[in-house]
Design a protein around this motif. Structure first.
Motif, mmCIF file in Angstrom:
data_model
loop_
_atom_site.group_PDB
_atom_site.id
_atom_site.type_symbol
_atom_site.label_atom_id
_atom_site.label_comp_id
_atom_site.label_asym_id
_atom_site.label_seq_id
_atom_site.Cartn_x
_atom_site.Cartn_y
_atom_site.Cartn_z
ATOM 1 N N LYS A 26 0.852 -1.178 0.000
ATOM 2 C CA LYS A 26 0.000 0.000 0.000
ATOM 3 C C LYS A 26 0.901 1.245 0.000
ATOM 4 N N VAL A 27 0.495 2.255 -0.759
ATOM 5 C CA VAL A 27 1.271 3.495 -0.832
ATOM 6 C C VAL A 27 0.684 4.512 0.139
ATOM 7 N N PRO A 28 1.474 5.012 1.086
ATOM 8 C CA PRO A 28 0.970 6.013 2.045
ATOM 9 C C PRO A 28 0.636 7.329 1.352
ATOM 10 N N SER A 29 -0.008 8.234 2.088
ATOM 11 C CA SER A 29 -0.454 9.495 1.505
ATOM 12 C C SER A 29 0.668 10.517 1.354
ATOM 13 N N GLY A 30 1.739 10.393 2.146
ATOM 14 C CA GLY A 30 2.826 11.369 2.082
ATOM 15 C C GLY A 30 3.700 11.191 0.859
ATOM 16 N N SER A 31 4.555 12.192 0.591
ATOM 17 C CA SER A 31 5.407 12.146 -0.597
ATOM 18 C C SER A 31 6.626 11.252 -0.406
ATOM 19 N N LEU A 32 7.092 11.089 0.847
ATOM 20 C CA LEU A 32 8.274 10.284 1.148
ATOM 21 C C LEU A 32 9.441 10.672 0.227
ATOM 22 N N SER A 33 9.750 11.939 0.242
ATOM 23 C CA SER A 33 10.740 12.496 -0.676
ATOM 24 C C SER A 33 12.159 12.280 -0.173
ATOM 25 N N THR A 34 13.105 12.556 -1.049
ATOM 26 C CA THR A 34 14.515 12.512 -0.668
ATOM 27 C C THR A 34 14.796 13.501 0.463
ATOM 28 N N ALA A 35 14.149 14.665 0.401
ATOM 29 C CA ALA A 35 14.338 15.666 1.453
ATOM 30 C C ALA A 35 13.886 15.132 2.809
ATOM 31 N N GLU A 36 12.784 14.374 2.826
ATOM 32 C CA GLU A 36 12.310 13.794 4.089
ATOM 33 C C GLU A 36 13.268 12.709 4.577
ATOM 34 N N ALA A 37 13.859 11.950 3.651
ATOM 35 C CA ALA A 37 14.853 10.949 4.048
ATOM 36 C C ALA A 37 16.048 11.622 4.717
ATOM 37 N N ILE A 38 16.464 12.755 4.178
ATOM 38 C CA ILE A 38 17.562 13.512 4.783
ATOM 39 C C ILE A 38 17.187 13.944 6.192
ATOM 40 N N SER A 39 15.960 14.426 6.371
ATOM 41 C CA SER A 39 15.511 14.859 7.699
ATOM 42 C C SER A 39 15.485 13.705 8.690
ATOM 43 N N VAL A 40 15.046 12.534 8.234
ATOM 44 C CA VAL A 40 15.007 11.358 9.111
ATOM 45 C C VAL A 40 16.415 11.005 9.589
#
Length: 367
Positions: A287-301
């Protein structure tokens, strides 16, 4: 107006591109003997080299963007013409990052910026007034407050408009005369500002904002659109995340990310699998979540995980340090996204022997 630069001896949390990479820009200017458009600090070839990296004499130019050279060449060539540039893509595809570095390389300043929101007013794009002086003097040049776009027109520089489609449509259209006539009328003074050579506009917009405030056909014709894609492969995205984490971590005095590549790869893998709706091997649908899960978010994580490791651990990034950040990035909708995340843990993470620590950490955080 152009934002004042911080004194050179004052440490800032996030230097502008032209400050952080002043040495590289100076090295390129010193050796750049190719033709330059009017009021450009570098030739188009040198601008592309600054963005993508290379070697100039004894100087190493670090890559600011990892991706297609042709896309960046098209973007730079567009700015050298009379058409404005629209960088389009899903969240986290480095649109703002590319826009900032293009402005820094071409004009030496990336601070002539308009941040688009639903509340952006027309005077933000055109000009405003100092109302105290307006009441005292009437409409005069001294009472006028230029917008970043007016300043860019007067100086022959690049102006940036972030999140263009977030701006109300009637306000967006204030750009039409600026981009087509290269002039900005000031009827209160009976005059106009005419753009000097070198002036242009770089705008950014998210694919996911389509339908929010669509560009009019007249305005869209004034832009050449360049779509920035998500990273093509895992290794490319890992390289991007690791590079930005190293930069950001250094400014925040966080532990080196040199030993964190395994966890970075795991974060990137999770994001890519949930973005595409399938595991890497293609055997399991997700299932694909609603968020974008972007590269920028990976950096933040990863940055958040390094902070946990530094302040509450032994300084080494581990699964438990990134688990909370990943859950927070994935579960935006507390119902649908939690179901998608739980199914992902059971179907994709649990069967992987080498991910047992990550599974336990995520389960502890998810509850």
């Amino acid at each position: 107006m152009d934002a004042p630069a911080s004194p050179p001896d004052v440490e800032v949390l996030r230097p502008h591109a032209e400050q952080q990479f002043a040495g590289e820009l100076a090295a390129l200017r010193a050796t750049d003997d190719r033709p330059r458009p009017a009021n450009w600090l570098l030739s188009p070839w040198a601008v592309v080299t600054y963005l993508l990296g290379g070697t100039v004499g004894e100087h190493l130019i670090t890559p600011k963007y990892v991706g297609s050279r042709r896309l960046i060449e098209v973007a730079v060539a567009t700015i050298a013409t009379d058409r404005a540039l629209l960088l389009l893509g899903v969240p986290g595809t480095a649109k703002s990052w590319v826009s900032e570095h293009l402005s820094a390389a071409i004009s030496g300043s990336s601070t002539l910026l308009i941040q688009g929101t639903a509340g952006t007013a027309e005077e933000t794009i055109r000009y405003g007034w100092n109302y105290a002086r307006l009441l005292a003097e009437g409409p005069t040049e001294g009472a006028l407050v230029p917008s970043p776009i007016m300043t860019a027109m007067r100086t022959g520089a690049i102006a940036r408009v972030e999140e263009l489609t977030r701006i109300p449509s009637d306000v967006q259209d204030a750009l039409i005369t600026v981009l087509s006539e290269k002039s900005l009328p000031v009827p209160e003074l009976g005059t106009e500002v005419q753009a000097r050579p070198g002036f242009n506009v770089i705008a950014t917009a998210n694919d996911r904002d389509r339908g929010v405030n669509e560009l009019s056909a007249a305005l869209r014709r004034r832009f050449n659109t360049v779509v920035l894609p998500l990273p093509a492969g895992v290794e490319e995205e890992v390289r991007i995340v690791a590079g930005r984490v190293a930069d950001l971590g250094g400014s925040l005095d966080l532990p080196s990310a040199t030993d964190a590549v395994a966890e970075i790869r795991r974060v990137v893998t999770v994001f890519r699998e949930l973005r595409t709706g399938a595991t890497e091997d293609g055997r399991t649908s997700l299932k694909v979540p609603s968020g974008s899960l972007s590269t920028a978010e990976a950096i933040s994580v990863v940055i958040g995980g390094l902070a946990l490791a530094a302040h509450f651990g032994d300084g080494i990034l581990r699964a438990a340090d990134v688990a909370g950040g990943i859950v927070g990035a994935v579960v935006k909708d507390p119902v649908a996204d939690r179901i998608a995340w739980t199914e992902y843990l059971e179907a994709a993470v649990r069967p992987r022997e080498e991910w047992r620590d990550f599974y336990r950490a995520c389960r502890e955080v998810t509850g």
